[in-house]
Scaffold this motif. Sequence first.
Motif, PDB file in Angstrom:
ATOM      1  N   TYR A 242      -8.707   5.689   1.775  1.00 41.88           N
ATOM      2  CA  TYR A 242      -9.557   4.148   1.658  1.00 41.88           C
ATOM      3  C   TYR A 242      -9.007   2.937   3.333  1.00 41.88           C
TER       4      TYR A 242
ATOM      5  N   THR B 241       0.278   4.275   9.205  1.00 45.28           N
ATOM      6  CA  THR B 241       0.149   4.886   7.744  1.00 45.28           C
ATOM      7  C   THR B 241       1.111   6.721   8.104  1.00 45.28           C
TER       8      THR B 241
ATOM      9  N   ALA C 191      -5.192   9.806   0.132  1.00 46.91           N
ATOM     10  CA  ALA C 191      -5.481   9.052  -0.689  1.00 46.91           C
ATOM     11  C   ALA C 191      -5.729   7.401  -0.222  1.00 46.91           C
ATOM     12  N   LEU C 192      -4.673   7.249   0.733  1.00 47.13           N
ATOM     13  CA  LEU C 192      -4.662   6.049   1.115  1.00 47.13           C
ATOM     14  C   LEU C 192      -4.702   6.321   2.820  1.00 47.13           C
TER      15      LEU C 192
ATOM     16  N   LEU D 159       0.633  -1.557  -0.218  1.00 46.24           N
ATOM     17  CA  LEU D 159      -0.145   0.384   0.030  1.00 46.24           C
ATOM     18  C   LEU D 159       0.528   1.660  -0.294  1.00 46.24           C
ATOM     19  N   ARG D 160       1.897   1.269   1.127  1.00 44.09           N
ATOM     20  CA  ARG D 160       2.415   2.217   0.538  1.00 44.09           C
ATOM     21  C   ARG D 160       3.421   2.486  -0.874  1.00 44.09           C
TER      22      ARG D 160
ATOM     23  N   ALA E 258       0.396   9.645  -3.225  1.00 41.77           N
ATOM     24  CA  ALA E 258      -1.191  10.126  -2.922  1.00 41.77           C
ATOM     25  C   ALA E 258      -0.884   9.879  -1.287  1.00 41.77           C
TER      26      ALA E 258
ATOM     27  N   GLU F  20       2.112   2.008  -3.473  1.00 39.84           N
ATOM     28  CA  GLU F  20       0.542   2.245  -4.275  1.00 39.84           C
ATOM     29  C   GLU F  20       0.543   3.294  -4.559  1.00 39.84           C
ATOM     30  N   TYR F  21       0.532   3.985  -3.215  1.00 39.63           N
ATOM     31  CA  TYR F  21       0.334   5.381  -2.571  1.00 39.63           C
ATOM     32  C   TYR F  21       1.414   6.033  -2.559  1.00 39.63           C
ATOM     33  N   ASP F  22       2.872   5.807  -3.181  1.00 36.39           N
ATOM     34  CA  ASP F  22       2.893   7.030  -2.597  1.00 36.39           C
ATOM     35  C   ASP F  22       3.181   8.122  -2.979  1.00 36.39           C
TER      36      ASP F  22
END
Length: 72
Positions: free
Chosen positions: A43, A71, A39-40, A29-30, A36, A32-34
């Motif tokens: 989600y 996060t 947005a993480l 996830l980190r 954003a 994928e949403y680097d």
Amino acid sequence: MTTHHPIKPTWSCGDCAGKWPCQTRRRELRAEYDRAPVALAIYLAAQLVEAAQDLAHVPAGHLHHRFLGWTR
């Protein structure tokens, strides 16, 4: 595609059986949403709301730490 998806209603990882999001899924996830982070957070907040219904016996603070606390 990841195999580290949540198994509901226990919210365990579909691959490693740890608590979802497991360490592997967190890394994914980190990445994928680097670019954003908001947005993480959105989600994961949505996942937290859904999990809170299934895991009503788990204190809210624990769920917050599990879903969002990492996060930062």
